[in-house]
Design a protein around this motif. Sequence first.
Motif, PDB file in Angstrom:
ATOM      1  N   GLU A 142       6.169 -11.094  -4.320  1.00  0.00           N
ATOM      2  CA  GLU A 142       5.211 -12.204  -4.358  1.00  0.00           C
ATOM      3  C   GLU A 142       3.863 -11.802  -3.767  1.00  0.00           C
ATOM      4  O   GLU A 142       2.809 -12.262  -4.232  1.00  0.00           O
ATOM      5  CB  GLU A 142       5.775 -13.401  -3.593  1.00  0.00           C
ATOM      6  N   ALA A 143       3.893 -10.961  -2.731  1.00  0.00           N
ATOM      7  CA  ALA A 143       2.640 -10.526  -2.101  1.00  0.00           C
ATOM      8  C   ALA A 143       1.945  -9.423  -2.891  1.00  0.00           C
ATOM      9  O   ALA A 143       0.789  -9.098  -2.605  1.00  0.00           O
ATOM     10  CB  ALA A 143       2.909 -10.051  -0.675  1.00  0.00           C
ATOM     11  N   GLY A 144       2.642  -8.861  -3.876  1.00  0.00           N
ATOM     12  CA  GLY A 144       2.035  -7.818  -4.700  1.00  0.00           C
ATOM     13  C   GLY A 144       2.099  -6.438  -4.103  1.00  0.00           C
ATOM     14  O   GLY A 144       1.439  -5.518  -4.592  1.00  0.00           O
ATOM     15  N   TYR A 145       2.939  -6.238  -3.081  1.00  0.00           N
ATOM     16  CA  TYR A 145       3.013  -4.936  -2.435  1.00  0.00           C
ATOM     17  C   TYR A 145       3.912  -3.953  -3.183  1.00  0.00           C
ATOM     18  O   TYR A 145       4.072  -2.808  -2.743  1.00  0.00           O
ATOM     19  CB  TYR A 145       3.507  -5.076  -0.989  1.00  0.00           C
ATOM     20  N   ASP A 146       4.516  -4.398  -4.275  1.00  0.00           N
ATOM     21  CA  ASP A 146       5.311  -3.483  -5.088  1.00  0.00           C
ATOM     22  C   ASP A 146       4.488  -2.798  -6.171  1.00  0.00           C
ATOM     23  O   ASP A 146       4.983  -1.954  -6.906  1.00  0.00           O
ATOM     24  CB  ASP A 146       6.476  -4.236  -5.736  1.00  0.00           C
ATOM     25  N   ARG A 147       3.216  -3.161  -6.280  1.00  0.00           N
ATOM     26  CA  ARG A 147       2.345  -2.564  -7.284  1.00  0.00           C
ATOM     27  C   ARG A 147       1.787  -1.231  -6.789  1.00  0.00           C
ATOM     28  O   ARG A 147       1.890  -0.925  -5.605  1.00  0.00           O
ATOM     29  CB  ARG A 147       1.206  -3.529  -7.620  1.00  0.00           C
ATOM     30  N   PRO A 148       1.173  -0.431  -7.683  1.00  0.00           N
ATOM     31  CA  PRO A 148       0.608   0.864  -7.268  1.00  0.00           C
ATOM     32  C   PRO A 148      -0.399   0.692  -6.126  1.00  0.00           C
ATOM     33  O   PRO A 148      -1.120  -0.307  -6.052  1.00  0.00           O
ATOM     34  CB  PRO A 148      -0.055   1.383  -8.539  1.00  0.00           C
ATOM     35  N   LEU A 149      -0.444   1.699  -5.265  1.00  0.00           N
ATOM     36  CA  LEU A 149      -1.262   1.617  -4.067  1.00  0.00           C
ATOM     37  C   LEU A 149      -2.751   1.475  -4.398  1.00  0.00           C
ATOM     38  O   LEU A 149      -3.469   0.713  -3.735  1.00  0.00           O
ATOM     39  CB  LEU A 149      -1.031   2.855  -3.199  1.00  0.00           C
TER      40      LEU A 149
END
Length: 368
Positions: A83-90
């Motif tokens: 949900e926070a988007g921390y799984d997306r590319p750095l």
Amino acid sequence: MTTTTTELTGAGPQAAAAPAGERRRRGGGGLGSYLLIRFLLIFPTVFVLVTTVFFLMRSTGDPITAALGGRLPADELAQRVREAGYDRPLLVQYGEYLADLARLDFGTTLSDRRPVTEVLTTFGAATLELAFYALIVAFVVGVPLGRFAAYARDRWPDAVLRVFAIFCYATPVFFAGMLLKLVFASGLGWLPVAGRASTRSEILIQTSVDEPTNIFLVDAIRTGNGEVISDVLQHAVLPAIALGLLTAGVFLRLVRTNVIGTLGMGYVEAARSRGVSERRLLRKHAYRPALIPIVTVMGLQIALLLSGAVLTETTFEWKGLGFQLVQYLQARDFVAVQGMVVLLAVVVAVTNFVVDVIAALIDPRVRY
């Protein structure tokens, strides 16, 4: 002979008659270009620090896992990360982070779910107040003692003051704070041990002041209550001394060195040959020029005060950015830590720019 000298030196009538502005352009830029360059340097400075902090914080993983890992079930933790988007590319996260900063959106803290901007405005005012008190202490102690050390050069008062200056900037802030608390708070009972104000004064400020500034001295003055003002000032004495002495030692050595250097200048020697007393030479001719270097290093001292504020606020439970930064570090709340570091970087960069402006106005040689 005159013609030959003129040809060799190039200092003919045309060169002597050259406009002052043209001669300045040959030696360097004017005030406007100097200030423009110094202002533009703020942006790459902040950008580099923001980038460094972002990637250092992400080096241990995403902030949610770092803060809440082991305290939440694996599926719930994975959902919050997604949900926070921390799984997306750095790099995608980095680009969005820069976009949010451009909108002055620092995010939301992970530990207490507060907007970081609210944390910064609430606790930043307390740190600003403490830094202001410490700067007053640094000037009141460092500048006059530096002047006196120069006057008593190579005599025993000068030696004592030089040792005192070394102790000031070599003693850890937290150690100085503990000694001050032990002597003046616990031992003699003259001053409060910790906090920014007593509980009673805080309640009076909160109930009597509409839209408080979070700068307790300002809010205490707005209450019109002398006891509250006195209480706030008493709580500020020990933290201000502990942090201010750190910079006072630097000011003492700086003023002493520059006053001694100024006393050896040609115009001072000329005044001395006319029978001007040493005391008057010190007061009229050597003191003011010696203050210019203090202005030029003020930016560095502000950075030193802000770094020392972390330990000072923790020692005296002064609830400012430094105190809160320690709490968020212990909670591994990297979002809050990131926002605080960015704010401190901006404050230091802007302060350095303001100092450059003041130094350029005082001493035109700085522009070149």
